[in-house]
Design a protein around this motif. Sequence first.
Motif, PDB file in Angstrom:
ATOM      1  N   THR A 183      43.851  38.293  44.046  1.00 50.66           N
ATOM      2  CA  THR A 183      43.166  37.257  43.237  1.00 50.66           C
ATOM      3  C   THR A 183      43.129  38.245  41.972  1.00 50.66           C
ATOM      4  O   THR A 183      43.094  39.316  41.904  1.00 50.66           O
ATOM      5  CB  THR A 183      41.684  37.130  43.702  1.00 50.66           C
ATOM      6  N   PHE A 184      43.350  37.520  40.816  1.00 51.85           N
ATOM      7  CA  PHE A 184      43.406  38.399  39.492  1.00 51.85           C
ATOM      8  C   PHE A 184      42.079  37.874  38.571  1.00 51.85           C
ATOM      9  O   PHE A 184      41.399  36.899  38.757  1.00 51.85           O
ATOM     10  CB  PHE A 184      44.554  37.832  38.692  1.00 51.85           C
ATOM     11  N   PHE A 185      41.711  39.059  38.018  1.00 54.25           N
ATOM     12  CA  PHE A 185      40.334  38.890  37.165  1.00 54.25           C
ATOM     13  C   PHE A 185      40.794  39.404  35.966  1.00 54.25           C
ATOM     14  O   PHE A 185      41.410  40.198  35.507  1.00 54.25           O
ATOM     15  CB  PHE A 185      39.416  40.050  37.724  1.00 54.25           C
ATOM     16  N   PRO A 186      40.061  38.704  34.914  1.00 54.94           N
ATOM     17  CA  PRO A 186      39.987  38.794  33.631  1.00 54.94           C
ATOM     18  C   PRO A 186      40.074  40.474  33.093  1.00 54.94           C
ATOM     19  O   PRO A 186      39.288  41.063  33.690  1.00 54.94           O
ATOM     20  CB  PRO A 186      38.990  38.284  32.757  1.00 54.94           C
ATOM     21  N   GLY A 187      40.992  40.841  32.372  1.00 56.86           N
ATOM     22  CA  GLY A 187      41.221  42.368  32.089  1.00 56.86           C
ATOM     23  C   GLY A 187      41.531  43.522  33.024  1.00 56.86           C
ATOM     24  O   GLY A 187      41.652  44.501  32.923  1.00 56.86           O
ATOM     25  N   SER A 188      41.917  42.887  34.000  1.00 55.29           N
ATOM     26  CA  SER A 188      42.518  43.625  35.298  1.00 55.29           C
ATOM     27  C   SER A 188      44.071  43.794  35.147  1.00 55.29           C
ATOM     28  O   SER A 188      44.461  42.897  34.675  1.00 55.29           O
ATOM     29  CB  SER A 188      42.078  43.147  36.722  1.00 55.29           C
ATOM     30  N   ALA A 189      44.677  44.787  35.972  1.00 61.61           N
ATOM     31  CA  ALA A 189      46.039  44.914  36.117  1.00 61.61           C
ATOM     32  C   ALA A 189      46.698  43.942  36.918  1.00 61.61           C
ATOM     33  O   ALA A 189      46.198  43.573  37.906  1.00 61.61           O
ATOM     34  CB  ALA A 189      46.424  46.298  36.150  1.00 61.61           C
ATOM     35  N   ILE A 190      47.698  43.411  36.317  1.00 60.19           N
ATOM     36  CA  ILE A 190      48.499  42.496  37.390  1.00 60.19           C
ATOM     37  C   ILE A 190      49.586  43.100  37.781  1.00 60.19           C
ATOM     38  O   ILE A 190      50.486  43.444  36.854  1.00 60.19           O
ATOM     39  CB  ILE A 190      48.741  41.190  36.393  1.00 60.19           C
ATOM     40  N   LYS A 191      49.595  43.322  39.151  1.00 62.23           N
ATOM     41  CA  LYS A 191      51.113  43.824  39.640  1.00 62.23           C
ATOM     42  C   LYS A 191      51.946  42.813  39.987  1.00 62.23           C
ATOM     43  O   LYS A 191      51.902  41.976  40.529  1.00 62.23           O
ATOM     44  CB  LYS A 191      50.602  44.816  40.869  1.00 62.23           C
TER      45      LYS A 191
END
Length: 184
Positions: A75-83
């Motif tokens: 799950t991705f959150f705003p401002g988090s790193a996307i791998k």
Amino acid sequence: MATTQTTYTGNGSITNYSFTFEYIKQVDVKVTLDTVATTAFTFANATTIAFTSAPANGVAIRIFRDTDIDTLNATFFPGSAIKAEDLNNNFTQSHFAAQESDFNVDLANTKSNTAITTADGAVTTANGAVTTANSAVTTANATTATANTANTNASAAVTTANTADTNATAAVNTANAASAAVSS
């Protein structure tokens, strides 16, 4: 079409069965014996199922993938790193689910076509039964007509016999009267 299942027929002695499809988690690999789900197996290795006891002779074994799609792998959150790995895992989960859906649609179409063929055969059989029934009705009607003619002829024969009896009685009476007249 992608491989999402492997099938075998049990022989009562083999306990290990291999499969060739990919999966994300072991819990996504399911097994049925004669279409009934079972959990009486473990993984002998990454691509082999080991049953706790050998499926009986003639039992249909189906090893298949049923990818869990209730939750995303990442799950991705705003401002988090996307791998890239997380994106790939989510894509693989969606891709596997699409493959399984495609297989299930093809399977449903095959079953539907089988049902249509069976229904067509039933219609042909029913039409043959209707033809046979109509022939039986025609035969029964002809038999009724023959019986009615026989009944009419029997009634005419009774009438003729009664007339003959009346005539015979009259002849006997005339003969008796003639005999009495000659005697006197």
